[in-house]
Design a protein around this motif. Structure first.
Motif, mmCIF file in Angstrom:
data_model
loop_
_atom_site.group_PDB
_atom_site.id
_atom_site.type_symbol
_atom_site.label_atom_id
_atom_site.label_comp_id
_atom_site.label_asym_id
_atom_site.label_seq_id
_atom_site.Cartn_x
_atom_site.Cartn_y
_atom_site.Cartn_z
ATOM 1 N N THR A 1 0.947 -1.203 0.021
ATOM 2 C CA THR A 1 0.021 0.031 -0.007
ATOM 3 C C THR A 1 0.863 1.204 -0.123
ATOM 4 O OG1 THR A 1 0.020 -0.120 2.415
ATOM 5 C CG2 THR A 1 -1.992 -1.091 1.046
ATOM 6 N N ALA A 2 2.161 1.304 -0.383
ATOM 7 C CA ALA A 2 3.088 1.976 -0.202
ATOM 8 C C ALA A 2 2.767 3.323 -1.510
ATOM 9 C CB ALA A 2 4.470 1.812 -0.420
ATOM 10 N N THR A 3 3.063 4.539 -0.950
ATOM 11 C CA THR A 3 2.829 5.696 -1.947
ATOM 12 C C THR A 3 4.055 5.911 -2.807
ATOM 13 O OG1 THR A 3 3.141 7.429 -0.456
ATOM 14 C CG2 THR A 3 0.917 6.539 -0.664
ATOM 15 N N ASP A 4 5.231 5.493 -2.389
ATOM 16 C CA ASP A 4 6.585 5.789 -3.041
ATOM 17 C C ASP A 4 7.142 4.312 -3.181
ATOM 18 O OD1 ASP A 4 6.623 8.490 -2.827
ATOM 19 O OD2 ASP A 4 6.485 8.459 -0.782
ATOM 20 N N PRO A 5 8.208 4.344 -3.826
ATOM 21 C CA PRO A 5 8.764 3.168 -4.462
ATOM 22 C C PRO A 5 9.300 2.239 -3.288
ATOM 23 C CG PRO A 5 9.624 4.955 -6.052
ATOM 24 C CD PRO A 5 8.632 5.573 -4.655
ATOM 25 N N VAL A 6 9.132 1.097 -3.518
ATOM 26 C CA VAL A 6 9.496 0.045 -2.360
ATOM 27 C C VAL A 6 10.668 -0.765 -2.791
ATOM 28 C CG1 VAL A 6 7.018 0.008 -1.451
ATOM 29 C CG2 VAL A 6 7.832 -1.840 -3.305
ATOM 30 N N ILE A 7 11.243 -0.466 -4.140
ATOM 31 C CA ILE A 7 12.434 -1.416 -4.325
ATOM 32 C C ILE A 7 13.401 -0.589 -4.990
ATOM 33 C CG2 ILE A 7 11.190 -3.496 -4.870
ATOM 34 C CD1 ILE A 7 11.187 -3.135 -7.709
ATOM 35 N N PRO A 8 14.672 -0.817 -4.914
ATOM 36 C CA PRO A 8 15.626 0.138 -5.905
ATOM 37 C C PRO A 8 15.744 -0.580 -7.279
ATOM 38 C CG PRO A 8 16.816 -1.611 -4.547
ATOM 39 C CD PRO A 8 15.234 -1.706 -4.203
ATOM 40 N N ASP A 9 16.339 0.408 -8.004
ATOM 41 C CA ASP A 9 16.380 0.122 -9.440
ATOM 42 C C ASP A 9 17.718 -1.019 -9.640
ATOM 43 O OD1 ASP A 9 16.518 -0.243 -12.384
ATOM 44 O OD2 ASP A 9 16.796 1.822 -12.844
ATOM 45 N N ARG A 10 17.398 -2.219 -9.021
ATOM 46 C CA ARG A 10 18.569 -3.193 -9.040
ATOM 47 C C ARG A 10 18.242 -4.358 -9.797
ATOM 48 N NH1 ARG A 10 22.152 -3.101 -5.030
ATOM 49 N NH2 ARG A 10 23.091 -4.900 -6.192
ATOM 50 N N VAL A 11 16.837 -4.384 -10.519
ATOM 51 C CA VAL A 11 16.306 -5.427 -10.925
ATOM 52 C C VAL A 11 17.027 -6.014 -12.622
ATOM 53 C CG1 VAL A 11 14.272 -6.293 -12.371
ATOM 54 C CG2 VAL A 11 14.091 -4.969 -10.017
#
Length: 311
Positions: free
Chosen positions: A197-207
């Protein structure tokens, strides 16, 4: 006839529900089903969502309320029901448990997307979130794709461990990971699900460039689970193009060109190719649509008919 949560789940196995969703997506593209935009009505501390749809044989109406503060009151965040009637007469046929329909059809749609788009669909899987959607996605990918290994990340370590334990009981090799471990695992996992339910990113751009991501948590233009840079370098597919333009905050906040985004129905119907190798990760953004609840109603109708004694 009113089906409770367990009966609704039993009528909607993930594999068959993914197939039913593919059928409805193809019908949607060919004009065989219809649904108006869903109605949003603000409530104190929440929102009412009303979603009708029909295939001209069945009429489905889903009514749910979403109150994010309910878990603190000991109540489910999502409550409601799906009513199914005969489209020609309006005669009520049966009622499904609304939150269960929402959870299972959302996970089954991500399962279908992974079938069609994922380069390495057997995992390992990373799930960000520890609620109902996180659990159903892990189970759907386990049952429908054969995923065995799953890492669970949540802002609350106890919730991540509780979900991991539940998934282990269901046959998955699941473990809870903290934020530092999550960052390292993202580059090694071929499947990633964000269900928060977060409103801001929950993962870094490490995919990894060959990863498949399903972002299902946010359905507001002001909320985004996926960082803008990751969205921009991904090959993007959506569950419904019009709804995504209005509600997919992950995409809106990243300033994407919606003219270059592919609706999943085009891939299901063979009108569009799957992702190109070497052109970045695949991002499937889902915001929900009444037609997916209709797919669940159609499958439940088949399940109930098969279970009825022969006349």
């Amino acid at each position: 006839m009113r089906l409770d949560a367990a009966q609704t789940a039993s009528a909607l196995p993930f594999d068959r529900l993914a197939d039913a969703l593919a059928e409805v997506l193809i019908l949607k593209r060919r004009g065989g089903v219809s649904a108006p935009p869903r109605l949003h009505m603000p409530l104190p501390g929440g929102v009412l969502l009303v979603m009708p749809a029909t295939d001209h044989q069945l009429l489905m109406v889903k009514r749910i309320t979403v109150h994010s503060g309910n878990p603190g009151r000991g109540l489910p965040a999502i409550q409601g029901e799906v009513t199914v009637s005969d489209a020609a007469t309006g005669k009520p046929l049966f009622e499904l448990h609304g939150p269960t329909v929402t959870a299972r059809r959302t996970a089954a749609l991500s399962l279908l997307a992974a079938r069609l788009l994922a380069k390495s669909p057997t995992g390992p899987l990373v799930v960000v979130g520890a609620g109902v959607q996180a659990r159903t996605h892990a189970l759907a990918f386990h049952e429908g794709l054969g995923v065995k290994a799953c890492a669970v990340s949540s802002r609350t370590a106890a919730k991540a461990e509780a979900l991991a334990q539940s998934l282990r009981q269901a046959g998955l090799d699941a473990k809870a990971v903290d934020a530092q471990e999550l960052s390292g695992m993202l580059s090694e996992s071929s499947l990633v699900v964000t269900a928060t339910t977060a409103t801001d990113p929950v993962i870094p751009d490490r995919v990894a460039d060959d990863a498949f991501l399903a972002a299902v948590g946010s359905f507001s233009p002001r909320a985004a689970e996926i960082p803008a840079g990751l969205v921009r370098r991904s090959q993007v597919y959506v569950d419904d193009l019009k709804a995504a333009q209005e509600e997919a905050g992950d995409l809106i906040r990243a300033g994407v060109d919606f003219g270059r985004i592919t609706p999943l129905e085009d891939v299901a119907d063979g009108a569009a190719q799957g992702p190109d190798s070497g052109k970045g990760p695949v991002l499937f953004k889902s915001v929900g649509h009444a037609l997916f609840d209709l797919a669940a109603a159609r499958l439940a109708m088949c399940s109930l008919s098969a279970a009825s004694p022969a006349s």
